[in-house]
Design a protein around this motif. Sequence first.
Motif, PDB file in Angstrom:
ATOM      1  N   VAL A   1       9.657  12.827 -50.402  1.00  0.00           N
ATOM      2  CA  VAL A   1      10.822  13.985 -50.157  1.00  0.00           C
ATOM      3  C   VAL A   1      11.038  14.232 -51.569  1.00  0.00           C
ATOM      4  N   ALA A   2      11.031  15.613 -51.722  1.00  0.00           N
ATOM      5  CA  ALA A   2      11.206  16.283 -53.153  1.00  0.00           C
ATOM      6  C   ALA A   2      12.961  16.358 -53.382  1.00  0.00           C
ATOM      7  N   ASN A   3      13.173  16.048 -54.638  1.00  0.00           N
ATOM      8  CA  ASN A   3      14.501  16.475 -54.986  1.00  0.00           C
ATOM      9  C   ASN A   3      14.645  17.831 -55.445  1.00  0.00           C
ATOM     10  N   ILE A   4      14.861  18.548 -54.353  1.00  0.00           N
ATOM     11  CA  ILE A   4      14.903  20.191 -54.716  1.00  0.00           C
ATOM     12  C   ILE A   4      15.973  20.347 -55.651  1.00  0.00           C
ATOM     13  N   PRO A   5      17.142  20.014 -55.624  1.00  0.00           N
ATOM     14  CA  PRO A   5      18.107  20.294 -56.378  1.00  0.00           C
ATOM     15  C   PRO A   5      17.781  20.367 -57.914  1.00  0.00           C
TER      16      PRO A   5
ATOM     17  N   CYS B   1      12.659  15.946 -33.890  1.00  0.00           N
ATOM     18  CA  CYS B   1      13.203  14.855 -34.930  1.00  0.00           C
ATOM     19  C   CYS B   1      13.793  13.542 -34.071  1.00  0.00           C
ATOM     20  N   HIS B   2      14.579  13.857 -33.110  1.00  0.00           N
ATOM     21  CA  HIS B   2      15.178  12.848 -32.262  1.00  0.00           C
ATOM     22  C   HIS B   2      14.077  11.635 -31.916  1.00  0.00           C
TER      23      HIS B   2
ATOM     24  N   VAL C   1       5.468   1.370 -40.455  1.00  0.00           N
ATOM     25  CA  VAL C   1       5.706   2.799 -40.256  1.00  0.00           C
ATOM     26  C   VAL C   1       6.432   3.771 -41.297  1.00  0.00           C
ATOM     27  N   ILE C   2       6.223   4.953 -41.554  1.00  0.00           N
ATOM     28  CA  ILE C   2       6.687   5.628 -42.635  1.00  0.00           C
ATOM     29  C   ILE C   2       7.617   6.733 -42.048  1.00  0.00           C
ATOM     30  N   TYR C   3       8.740   6.868 -42.133  1.00  0.00           N
ATOM     31  CA  TYR C   3       9.656   7.943 -41.617  1.00  0.00           C
ATOM     32  C   TYR C   3      10.912   8.167 -42.672  1.00  0.00           C
ATOM     33  N   PRO C   4      11.194   9.255 -43.031  1.00  0.00           N
ATOM     34  CA  PRO C   4      12.399   9.414 -44.025  1.00  0.00           C
ATOM     35  C   PRO C   4      13.815   9.343 -43.311  1.00  0.00           C
ATOM     36  N   GLY C   5      13.516   9.116 -42.199  1.00  0.00           N
ATOM     37  CA  GLY C   5      14.936   8.877 -41.410  1.00  0.00           C
ATOM     38  C   GLY C   5      15.274   7.291 -41.193  1.00  0.00           C
ATOM     39  N   LEU C   6      14.373   6.627 -41.628  1.00  0.00           N
ATOM     40  CA  LEU C   6      14.443   5.223 -41.561  1.00  0.00           C
ATOM     41  C   LEU C   6      15.365   4.856 -42.790  1.00  0.00           C
ATOM     42  N   GLU C   7      16.324   3.716 -42.465  1.00  0.00           N
ATOM     43  CA  GLU C   7      17.054   3.527 -43.728  1.00  0.00           C
ATOM     44  C   GLU C   7      16.366   2.980 -45.100  1.00  0.00           C
ATOM     45  N   ASP C   8      15.189   2.235 -44.624  1.00  0.00           N
ATOM     46  CA  ASP C   8      14.655   1.550 -45.762  1.00  0.00           C
ATOM     47  C   ASP C   8      13.556   2.360 -46.234  1.00  0.00           C
ATOM     48  N   HIS C   9      13.384   3.730 -45.996  1.00  0.00           N
ATOM     49  CA  HIS C   9      12.568   4.986 -46.601  1.00  0.00           C
ATOM     50  C   HIS C   9      12.999   4.928 -48.119  1.00  0.00           C
ATOM     51  N   PRO C  10      12.124   4.974 -48.891  1.00  0.00           N
ATOM     52  CA  PRO C  10      12.802   4.978 -50.594  1.00  0.00           C
ATOM     53  C   PRO C  10      13.512   6.647 -50.607  1.00  0.00           C
ATOM     54  N   ASP C  11      13.333   7.524 -49.903  1.00  0.00           N
ATOM     55  CA  ASP C  11      13.710   8.815 -49.856  1.00  0.00           C
ATOM     56  C   ASP C  11      14.835   8.976 -48.809  1.00  0.00           C
ATOM     57  N   HIS C  12      15.193   8.045 -48.062  1.00  0.00           N
ATOM     58  CA  HIS C  12      16.256   8.272 -47.169  1.00  0.00           C
ATOM     59  C   HIS C  12      17.414   8.999 -47.709  1.00  0.00           C
ATOM     60  N   GLU C  13      18.016   8.456 -48.447  1.00  0.00           N
ATOM     61  CA  GLU C  13      19.386   8.878 -49.034  1.00  0.00           C
ATOM     62  C   GLU C  13      19.279  10.290 -49.713  1.00  0.00           C
TER      63      GLU C  13
ATOM     64  N   GLU D   1      22.661  18.526 -38.214  1.00  0.00           N
ATOM     65  CA  GLU D   1      22.404  18.553 -36.934  1.00  0.00           C
ATOM     66  C   GLU D   1      21.113  18.366 -36.478  1.00  0.00           C
ATOM     67  N   TYR D   2      20.152  18.615 -37.377  1.00  0.00           N
ATOM     68  CA  TYR D   2      18.586  18.819 -36.843  1.00  0.00           C
ATOM     69  C   TYR D   2      17.835  17.591 -37.127  1.00  0.00           C
ATOM     70  N   GLY D   3      18.153  16.594 -37.986  1.00  0.00           N
ATOM     71  CA  GLY D   3      17.531  15.476 -38.222  1.00  0.00           C
ATOM     72  C   GLY D   3      16.512  15.390 -39.349  1.00  0.00           C
ATOM     73  N   TYR D   4      15.625  14.361 -39.563  1.00  0.00           N
ATOM     74  CA  TYR D   4      14.769  13.985 -40.660  1.00  0.00           C
ATOM     75  C   TYR D   4      13.468  14.405 -40.695  1.00  0.00           C
ATOM     76  N   GLY D   5      12.984  15.399 -39.658  1.00  0.00           N
ATOM     77  CA  GLY D   5      11.698  15.917 -39.607  1.00  0.00           C
ATOM     78  C   GLY D   5      11.072  15.173 -38.195  1.00  0.00           C
ATOM     79  N   GLY D   6       9.902  16.086 -37.854  1.00  0.00           N
ATOM     80  CA  GLY D   6       9.418  15.681 -36.502  1.00  0.00           C
ATOM     81  C   GLY D   6       7.987  14.773 -36.806  1.00  0.00           C
TER      82      GLY D   6
END
Length: 430
Positions: free
Chosen positions: A188-192, A293-294, A310-322, A331-336
Amino acid sequence: MASKKRSGVDEFLVVPKKQIKHWESDPAASLANARHEFGEHGGVNMSIEASATFTVMEPETMGRMFSGELGPDRDFFIYSRHFNPTVLNLSRQIAALEGTEAAYCTASGMSAISSVLLHLVNTGDNIVASQTLYGGTHALLTHFLPRSSGISTTFVDVRDLEKVDAAIVEGKTKVLYFESISNPTLTVANIPELTKIAHRKGVKVIVDNTFAPMCISPAKLGADVVVHSISKFISGGADIIAGAVCGSASLMNSMMDLHQGPLMILGPTMNAKVAFELAERIPHLGLRMKEHCHRALVFATRMKKLGLRVIYPGLEDHPDHELLKSMINKEYGYGGLLCLDMETEEKANKLMNILQNCTQFGFMAVSLGYYETLMSCSGSSTSSELNDEEKQLAGISPGLIRMSIGYSGTVEQRWSQLEMAISRLQDSKN
């Protein structure tokens, strides 16, 4: 005749400022607030303007159109390679979706990317780009632009903000280019923060948001330009090739300039019939994205419990989750999409073969955003343009399976098919 035409540039190209303010809460609200185009005879759906060329009532009008005095903002059209009413309507929807002043839709995602880069970057200039990109984009930057245009690219790990800052050379670097969620590694890119670095040095930021429509709004986070392969989630049917460039009205108008605009001169024109079909799908994009996403989160969570890599940024242990959590539209989630690292291409191919041909979980196919699950081994398919060293730098394992999670069938039905396939693969090792 001119007096009978609509007036005001906001009419066709620009999303009203009050709409942008309303959009900040939810992209779906902005879409619902966008101008609705009715059919010629009052139909609830717009008519398709399939004409390649357009007539004028007085001969003098044509000269005024070619001089730029009269244009689509006042309902004057020359030729559909320039502006077409049906394509413009779709473009308004895409601009509303991304929260930009304007957008223009093209014949493919790559045509959108190449056109905006050729517009913003000249011979001898430099682009700083993420080292993890879709293979076609990487090939454009690595091989085509240096050969054809004398444009160089410096690839960096965009997660390392200091390296990005150091790579940007003021006066020479014109664009910082990256994907909101990278293809295929789902970093995940830190866009800001990336936009702050780029803007401090006078550099434009282009973000490919193909993986995260509705989920992330890069323009809200500071990006200057957002590009899409509409062929993916926005289309949803795996039956259309299309793209879009989203940005300021001045950018769109300059890219459509009759004499120098790449969208006009290079001719990446979208067919009006394609634009009509896409415009009919956008109203339910939000519903589709929520389900993609769900299910991706459900499957990633359960796969993790089975001990799979498994790699998914919606998982809390993904390095880019926060980071992702701080940027998403809630409302939309962390990607499909999710990735499953099987370590070797042989293991990846075995699992995909069972998933498609034995348990009917999904299809071995490239692309994404389809209602069925699509899966491919990225290193030997959509990222095959990268050499071995580039794949290693990008974090692409030889056995990395990219899965675009569909929404057909029930969650439990699809999970049982996936679980059965994994069990069969494990049994075959014994």
